[in-house]
Design an enzyme around this catalytic site. Structure first.
Site, short mmCIF file in Angstrom:
data_model
loop_
_atom_site.label_atom_id
_atom_site.label_comp_id
_atom_site.label_asym_id
_atom_site.label_seq_id
_atom_site.Cartn_x
_atom_site.Cartn_y
_atom_site.Cartn_z
N GLU A 1 0.80 -1.23 0.00
CA GLU A 1 0.00 0.00 0.00
C GLU A 1 0.83 1.27 0.00
OE1 GLU A 1 -3.61 -1.80 2.75
OE2 GLU A 1 -1.96 -0.75 3.75
N CYS B 1 -3.22 33.26 11.37
CA CYS B 1 -2.97 33.98 12.62
C CYS B 1 -2.45 33.01 13.65
CB CYS B 1 -4.24 34.63 13.11
SG CYS B 1 -4.74 35.92 12.00
N TYR C 1 -0.03 14.02 1.45
CA TYR C 1 -0.41 14.53 2.77
C TYR C 1 -0.34 16.06 2.86
CZ TYR C 1 0.26 9.58 3.68
OH TYR C 1 0.19 8.22 3.60
N TYR D 1 4.72 17.94 12.19
CA TYR D 1 5.89 17.04 12.29
C TYR D 1 7.23 17.75 12.14
CZ TYR D 1 2.01 14.32 10.18
OH TYR D 1 0.80 13.80 9.84
N GLY E 1 1.68 5.02 -0.58
CA GLY E 1 0.94 6.27 -0.80
C GLY E 1 1.91 7.38 -1.14
N ARG F 1 2.18 20.22 7.53
CA ARG F 1 3.16 19.21 7.95
C ARG F 1 4.30 19.76 8.80
NH1 ARG F 1 5.89 16.32 5.08
NH2 ARG F 1 5.66 14.37 6.24
N1 LLP Z 1 -1.37 1.68 4.66
C1 LLP Z 1 -1.80 2.07 5.87
C2 LLP Z 1 -2.61 1.18 6.68
C3 LLP Z 1 -1.46 3.35 6.34
O1 LLP Z 1 -1.88 3.73 7.54
C4 LLP Z 1 -0.69 4.22 5.54
C5 LLP Z 1 -0.34 5.56 5.99
C6 LLP Z 1 -0.27 3.75 4.27
C7 LLP Z 1 -0.63 2.47 3.87
C8 LLP Z 1 0.54 4.60 3.33
O2 LLP Z 1 1.79 4.92 3.83
P1 LLP Z 1 2.82 5.74 2.92
O3 LLP Z 1 3.28 4.83 1.80
O4 LLP Z 1 2.13 6.93 2.40
O5 LLP Z 1 3.93 6.08 3.85
N2 LLP Z 1 0.20 12.40 7.53
C9 LLP Z 1 1.51 11.80 7.69
C10 LLP Z 1 1.54 10.38 7.15
C11 LLP Z 1 0.52 9.48 7.77
C12 LLP Z 1 0.55 8.10 7.20
C13 LLP Z 1 -0.67 7.37 7.59
N3 LLP Z 1 -0.76 6.04 7.09
C14 LLP Z 1 2.55 12.69 7.00
O6 LLP Z 1 2.18 13.71 6.46
O7 LLP Z 1 3.74 12.37 7.03
#
Ligand code: LLP
Length: 441
Positions: free
Chosen positions: A294, A365, A394, A338, A296, A334
């Protein structure tokens, strides 16, 4: 700028993406503006699919984790690339379905899906639901019983792998809210519970160790632990998992502190995982499971840039210089969340030497409304176009209307063409759901 990216500097010294001049895009569409490089997105989707074919005889599926960037166009692209998607709310599911995405290739996540979301998923024919609580197993059993459906499910497992990334995006630590721990026995308990249900069909297990991870070893270790778990469950219950979903989490380049990965590097992550799973299957006498992954961030992150117009420039002598832009934490929260780092460039003067360090501030603000701290920049003036790179993941998906600012427009660029994929909001959109009770009129 890597081999997949279409980012370059054109003959005018301007930033170019997808064959389009970024300064012209800013003029044509206005700022702030999210720009997505279609070729990059397709290339990454394809890299994973090809690697799965080469290293695992294609016995698996790539699921784009659409929480990274969800809108109708991205599901159309995923569909045309023949991959599946993961969704994590009724809203993402609705967006995917309304773009005509095939329900059977959707995996539904979430640690606390509402009864309405579960019902919606079941009745839409979502291929797989990833169960993350006893409550959810009970609710699904009831909903599926009423609808006469046997729903395929996976169980979310916490393999206990601590990956090196920001604490907020680690998901497999002992205290995580996600999944059931192998180490403390709760993973086995819920497996037996789900197996006892009549209307849900357990197909296997899911894990996701976190996000923005570069160490291959963390993924391999998670796969190793999951395979051991599959074997242990087979021994204790006779059930052998057919599906192993290993989540996402592959890192991307934001600044020179991060490695710049090639497509081959991403393909190699997957190869390492496949090799481990094949070896463990042999060692443990298991059939090779069908693999789901998965990604993203690694699909859309570096494909996106955000264009802003520079506004006020404020120098606090001896302390720092703020360059305020017409966006902020409402289009990219972000840094506030973070302390994320970004590469920032002057889109209209890419060859100019950097002469100063500036902090890119937003227009909200709030003192914490910062996009990037102390980034090297050339001499910039109010009105110049500023580009923040690697904002495809994100950013839009976590945007808000804080201070009643507009969530910016998003465009897709490819081969010199630019098309809107998310319209700019209007003042009317801002008040659309506001209601004045009769007695206040
Ligand atoms: N699968 C599951 C169950 C997840 O919870 C996530 C991300 C992914 C796949 C995808 O992960 P990736 O390949 O995108 O790393 N908002 C945060 C990131 C939160 C990720 C949440 N879950 C940021 O801006 O860094």
């Amino acid at each position: 700028m890597n081999q997949r990216s279409t980012l370059k500097v054109n003959s005018l010294g301007h930033l170019e993406i997808g064959g389009c001049d970024a300064v012209e895009l800013a003029k044509q569409f206005g700022t702030p503006l999210y720009v997505f490089d279609e070729a990059y997105i397709r290339k990454m989707m394809n890299t994973y699919t090809k690697s799965l074919a080469e290293n695992y005889d294609g016995k698996g599926i790539v699921l784009y984790a659409s929480k990274a960037f969800s809108c109708k166009a991205i599901y159309k692209i995923a569909k045309s690339e023949g991959i599946g998607v993961d969704v994590v709310s009724g809203g993402e599911l609705y967006t995917a379905l309304s773009a005509g995405f095939p329900a059977d290739k959707i995996y539904m996540h979430g640690n606390n899906k509402t009864p309405e979301e579960l019902e919606y998923a079941v009745q839409s024919g979502v291929g797989t639901i990833v169960v993350d609580s006893y409550l959810e197993a009970d609710r699904l059993e009831k909903i599926c019983g009423e609808k006469g459906v046997k729903q395929s499910v996976l169980i979310r497992i916490n393999p206990g792998v601590e990956a090196h990334t920001h604490a907020y995006v680690q998901t497999a630590t002992p205290d995580s809210k996600f999944g059931f721990s192998i180490a403390n026995g709760t993973a086995e308990d819920i497996t037996k519970y789900v197996l006892s249900k009549e209307n849900i069909a357990l197909k296997g297990f899911h894990c996701h160790i976190g996000s923005q991870i570069f160490e291959k070893q963390s993924f391999v270790l998670a796969a190793d632990k999951m395979m051991n778990f599959i074997a242990a469950i087979k021994n204790s219950t006779g059930f052998e998992a057919e599906v192993l979903n290993i989540g996402g989490g592959f890192g991307i380049y934001y600044t020179d502190e991060d490695p710049k990965l090639t497509s081959k590097d991403y393909s190699d992550y997957l190869k390492a995982l496949c090799d481990e799973i094949k070896a463990k299957a042999g060692e443990l006498g298991l059939s090779r499971p069908f693999i789901a992954l998965e990604p993203g961030r690694s699909i859309v992150g570096e494909a996106g840039i955000t264009l802003y117009t520079a506004g006020a420039i404020k120098e606090i002598p001896g302390i720092k210089t703020y360059l305020a832009v017409d966006g902020g934490m409402f289009d990219n929260p972000r840094y506030a969340l973070y302390q994320s780092r970004y590469t920032v460039v002057a889109a209209g003067d890419m060859n100019a030497p950097c002469t100063q360090k500036v902090t890119i501030a937003g227009k909200c603000c709030e003192s914490g409304d910062i996009i990037a701290v102390d980034v090297p920049m050339p001499d910039v003036k109010s009105g110049d176009i500023i580009a923040v790179l690697s904002t495809g993941a994100y950013n839009y998906s976590m945007a808000s209307n804080y201070n009643r600012n507009f969530i910016p427009q998003a465009i897709l660029v490819n081969d010199g063409k630019a098309e809107t994929i998310i319209k700019k909001q209007t003042y009317e959109d801002i008040v659309r759901n506001d209601v004045i009770p009769e007695r206040l009129k």
